[in-house]
Design a protein around this motif. Structure first.
Motif: not given
Length: 140
Positions: A24-28, A70-76, A80-86, A11-21
């Motif tokens: 996330l940018a520093a990570l990528r 295994r190799p990790t996956r990080f997007y550019r 907008a989308e987040l990978s499982f590893d991120e 079921a849709f979570d009414p209060d999703p947690v948004e990652p700090d952009r």
């Protein structure tokens, strides 16, 4: 007979947690640098953090392929989308920042072999103490 209303597990979570952009940018950006550099062993990464704590995120990301097996996956940056590893890295760093050891050990135990768990926990905690911004921010 009255129909029952069953809520599905997805079921849709009414209060999703948004990652700090910013985090996330520093990570990528650090992940982009890791693609060009040599792979690090987990123990070697821990030794590097002792020498230069400001490179904690880069060393963690360089050691994760060995830790995960295994190799990790990080997007550019900017995607907008987040990978499982991120998501995993952001959740682990967030748990370490909150001193939520149960969550941190759960995250690590699900993906990292037993003999590398202490090293990965050390790397994640180093990132948590050296990355200044919050990993997750509530939507408000």
């Amino acid at each position: 007979m009255k129909a029952s209303r069953i809520q599905p597990l997805y079921a849709f979570d009414p209060d999703p947690v948004e990652p700090d952009r910013a985090t996330l940018a520093a990570l990528r950006i650090a992940a982009c640098g890791c693609r060009a550099s040599a792979r690090l062993g987990v123990e070697q990464a821990c030794a590097m953090i002792d020498a230069s704590p400001e490179k904690a995120l880069h060393t963690l990301l360089g050691a994760l392929p060995e830790a995960f097996g295994r190799p990790t996956r990080f997007y550019r940056p900017g995607e907008a989308e987040l990978s499982f590893d991120e998501r995993w890295v952001l959740a682990a760093v967030d748990a370490a920042k909150r001193s939520d050891n149960d969550s941190l050990y759960f995250l690590i135990a699900r993906r990292v072999p037993t003999y590398l768990r202490r090293w990965v926990a050390f790397l994640v905690r180093s990132v948590a103490t050296n990355v200044p911004c919050h990993t997750f921010a509530m939507n408000n």
